[in-house]
Design a protein around this motif. Structure first.
Motif, PDB file in Angstrom:
ATOM      1  N   LYS A 295      10.721 -31.230 -36.981  1.00 25.09           N
ATOM      2  CA  LYS A 295      11.140 -29.928 -37.327  1.00 25.09           C
ATOM      3  C   LYS A 295      12.466 -29.517 -35.846  1.00 25.09           C
ATOM      4  N   LYS A 296      11.877 -29.957 -34.716  1.00 23.00           N
ATOM      5  CA  LYS A 296      12.468 -29.710 -33.646  1.00 23.00           C
ATOM      6  C   LYS A 296      13.997 -30.534 -33.668  1.00 23.00           C
ATOM      7  N   ASN A 297      13.790 -31.739 -34.021  1.00 18.11           N
ATOM      8  CA  ASN A 297      15.205 -32.381 -34.051  1.00 18.11           C
ATOM      9  C   ASN A 297      16.076 -32.127 -35.375  1.00 18.11           C
ATOM     10  N   GLU A 298      15.437 -31.302 -36.444  1.00 16.41           N
ATOM     11  CA  GLU A 298      16.260 -30.712 -37.514  1.00 16.41           C
ATOM     12  C   GLU A 298      16.826 -29.457 -37.023  1.00 16.41           C
ATOM     13  N   THR A 299      16.123 -28.703 -36.265  1.00 14.31           N
ATOM     14  CA  THR A 299      16.684 -27.520 -35.668  1.00 14.31           C
ATOM     15  C   THR A 299      18.013 -27.729 -34.740  1.00 14.31           C
ATOM     16  N   GLN A 300      17.726 -28.852 -33.855  1.00 14.20           N
ATOM     17  CA  GLN A 300      18.707 -29.343 -32.907  1.00 14.20           C
ATOM     18  C   GLN A 300      19.967 -29.677 -33.673  1.00 14.20           C
ATOM     19  N   LEU A 301      19.706 -30.434 -34.411  1.00 16.33           N
ATOM     20  CA  LEU A 301      20.915 -31.062 -35.511  1.00 16.33           C
ATOM     21  C   LEU A 301      21.734 -29.682 -36.251  1.00 16.33           C
ATOM     22  N   LEU A 302      20.939 -28.729 -36.728  1.00 18.75           N
ATOM     23  CA  LEU A 302      21.721 -27.461 -37.479  1.00 18.75           C
ATOM     24  C   LEU A 302      22.413 -26.822 -36.261  1.00 18.75           C
ATOM     25  N   ARG A 303      21.858 -26.758 -34.912  1.00 15.86           N
ATOM     26  CA  ARG A 303      22.554 -26.194 -33.781  1.00 15.86           C
ATOM     27  C   ARG A 303      23.872 -26.603 -33.724  1.00 15.86           C
ATOM     28  N   GLU A 304      23.880 -28.136 -33.718  1.00 13.95           N
ATOM     29  CA  GLU A 304      25.104 -28.992 -33.094  1.00 13.95           C
ATOM     30  C   GLU A 304      26.161 -28.665 -34.202  1.00 13.95           C
ATOM     31  N   LYS A 305      25.643 -28.466 -35.371  1.00 12.71           N
ATOM     32  CA  LYS A 305      26.523 -28.425 -36.811  1.00 12.71           C
ATOM     33  C   LYS A 305      27.169 -27.169 -36.528  1.00 12.71           C
ATOM     34  N   LEU A 306      26.435 -26.221 -36.473  1.00 14.83           N
ATOM     35  CA  LEU A 306      27.103 -24.715 -36.195  1.00 14.83           C
ATOM     36  C   LEU A 306      27.893 -24.683 -35.243  1.00 14.83           C
ATOM     37  N   GLU A 307      27.547 -25.186 -34.019  1.00 12.25           N
ATOM     38  CA  GLU A 307      28.604 -25.254 -32.928  1.00 12.25           C
ATOM     39  C   GLU A 307      29.714 -25.964 -33.231  1.00 12.25           C
ATOM     40  N   ALA A 308      29.812 -26.985 -34.041  1.00 13.00           N
ATOM     41  CA  ALA A 308      31.039 -27.841 -34.282  1.00 13.00           C
ATOM     42  C   ALA A 308      31.767 -26.821 -35.307  1.00 13.00           C
ATOM     43  N   ILE A 309      31.096 -26.059 -36.173  1.00 15.08           N
ATOM     44  CA  ILE A 309      31.947 -25.421 -37.161  1.00 15.08           C
ATOM     45  C   ILE A 309      32.388 -24.136 -36.111  1.00 15.08           C
ATOM     46  N   ARG A 310      31.851 -23.526 -35.164  1.00 15.28           N
ATOM     47  CA  ARG A 310      32.458 -22.460 -34.586  1.00 15.28           C
ATOM     48  C   ARG A 310      33.653 -22.952 -33.902  1.00 15.28           C
ATOM     49  N   SER A 311      33.474 -24.006 -33.400  1.00 11.58           N
ATOM     50  CA  SER A 311      34.564 -24.735 -32.383  1.00 11.58           C
ATOM     51  C   SER A 311      35.815 -24.909 -33.280  1.00 11.58           C
ATOM     52  N   MET A 312      35.605 -25.398 -34.581  1.00  9.53           N
ATOM     53  CA  MET A 312      36.726 -25.674 -35.219  1.00  9.53           C
ATOM     54  C   MET A 312      37.301 -24.211 -35.748  1.00  9.53           C
ATOM     55  N   GLU A 313      36.506 -23.258 -36.121  1.00  6.03           N
ATOM     56  CA  GLU A 313      37.203 -22.129 -36.330  1.00  6.03           C
ATOM     57  C   GLU A 313      37.908 -21.382 -35.399  1.00  6.03           C
ATOM     58  N   LYS A 314      37.440 -21.878 -33.804  1.00  2.00           N
ATOM     59  CA  LYS A 314      38.076 -21.056 -32.565  1.00  2.00           C
ATOM     60  C   LYS A 314      39.394 -21.977 -32.546  1.00  2.00           C
ATOM     61  N   HIS A 315      39.416 -23.135 -32.889  1.00  2.00           N
ATOM     62  CA  HIS A 315      40.674 -23.905 -33.072  1.00  2.00           C
ATOM     63  C   HIS A 315      41.428 -23.593 -34.045  1.00  2.00           C
ATOM     64  N   LEU A 316      41.164 -23.129 -34.990  1.00  2.00           N
ATOM     65  CA  LEU A 316      42.057 -22.803 -36.152  1.00  2.00           C
ATOM     66  C   LEU A 316      42.737 -21.369 -35.701  1.00  2.00           C
ATOM     67  N   ASP A 317      41.877 -20.480 -34.981  1.00  2.00           N
ATOM     68  CA  ASP A 317      42.240 -19.137 -34.861  1.00  2.00           C
ATOM     69  C   ASP A 317      43.400 -19.489 -33.679  1.00  2.00           C
ATOM     70  N   GLU A 318      43.116 -20.285 -32.851  1.00  2.00           N
ATOM     71  CA  GLU A 318      44.318 -20.515 -31.641  1.00  2.00           C
ATOM     72  C   GLU A 318      45.602 -21.058 -32.421  1.00  2.00           C
ATOM     73  N   SER A 319      45.219 -21.825 -33.225  1.00  2.00           N
ATOM     74  CA  SER A 319      46.442 -22.447 -33.900  1.00  2.00           C
ATOM     75  C   SER A 319      47.315 -21.479 -34.777  1.00  2.00           C
ATOM     76  N   GLY A 320      46.684 -20.230 -35.195  1.00  2.00           N
ATOM     77  CA  GLY A 320      47.355 -19.460 -36.196  1.00  2.00           C
ATOM     78  C   GLY A 320      47.918 -18.268 -35.109  1.00  2.00           C
ATOM     79  N   ASP A 321      47.669 -18.083 -34.238  1.00  2.00           N
ATOM     80  CA  ASP A 321      48.041 -17.393 -33.027  1.00  2.00           C
ATOM     81  C   ASP A 321      49.304 -17.813 -32.658  1.00  2.00           C
ATOM     82  N   ALA A 322      49.576 -19.165 -32.281  1.00  2.00           N
ATOM     83  CA  ALA A 322      50.613 -19.826 -31.869  1.00  2.00           C
ATOM     84  C   ALA A 322      51.659 -19.901 -32.868  1.00  2.00           C
ATOM     85  N   ASN A 323      51.270 -19.886 -34.109  1.00  2.00           N
ATOM     86  CA  ASN A 323      52.586 -19.833 -35.049  1.00  2.00           C
ATOM     87  C   ASN A 323      53.256 -18.522 -35.094  1.00  2.00           C
TER      88      ASN A 323
END
Length: 207
Positions: A179-207
């Motif tokens: 369960k602990k490993n599964e939770t950790q994996l979900l957190r990592e995926k969530l962090e990755a999604i947030r990072s991508m969203e942040k990157h997309l937002d930054e790219s949109g502002d630049a344009n």
């Protein structure tokens, strides 16, 4: 002279009284139940014991033991106890019976048929005693073995309980880690999604 004659008469009367008294006691003892030691009497007694129920045999044995106390050393009673012991344990201990029969004077066993009967019953009692000793020994061994097995079963049960608890703990630990490993994996995926969203937002502002 008359005094001497009177004294002789008194002595004769006293002697007759003693003789009659002694004869009555011997006669009473001779006529008492189970005091006869003839072959026919012992054979009939054995046949009777074989055909009566166990409770009646016990009663006969009780009577015989009482007669033995009343008339100790009586040949007939000792022989009746010997015969009775083959049919009921309540007739006494085999060693004591064999001891009593062995102490009978040889002249009291002048009948050859009675001698043979005594030899047969003596050997039968000895074999019965040997079997009884073997059975007692086997019973003791069985009880000892049963006790050892029960002790082993208790130890095995305790061991199995310990192993089961340990296995349960390990299983729970493994489940928790999963369960602990599964939770950790979900957190990592969530962090990755947030990072991508942040990157997309930054790219949109630049344009």
């Amino acid at each position: 002279m008359q005094k001497v004659s009177l004294l002789l008469i008194l002595l004769l009367l006293a002697g007759c009284a003693r003789f009659n008294s002694g004869w009555s006691e011997d006669s009473g003892r001779h006529d008492a139940p189970y005091t006869q030691s003839s072959f026919d009497e012992l054979l009939a007694f054995g046949a009777n014991m074989a055909n009566i129920p166990p409770l009646s045999r016990s009663e006969v044995c009780s009577t015989l033991l009482k007669r033995q106390k009343d008339y100790p050393g009586t040949t007939g009673i000792e022989l009746h106890l010997m015969v009775g012991r083959l049919f009921s344990d309540t007739c006494g201990d085999i060693p004591e019976i064999l001891k009593g029969v062995g102490s009978i004077p040889p002249e009291n066993l002048s009948d050859e048929r009675v001698q043979k009967l005594v030899s047969i019953y003596t050997e039968a009692l000895k074999r019965s005693q040997a079997v009884s000793i073997k059975l007692s020994s086997l019973e003791r061994k069985h009880k000892k073995l049963q006790s050892v097995l029960e002790s082993k079963n208790v130890s095995r049960s305790k061991k199995n309980t310990t192993i089961s608890k340990k296995t349960e703990d390990e299983s729970k630990k493994t489940e928790d880690e999963s369960k602990k490993n599964e939770t950790q994996l979900l957190r990592e995926k969530l962090e990755a999604i947030r990072s991508m969203e942040k990157h997309l937002d930054e790219s949109g502002d630049a344009n």
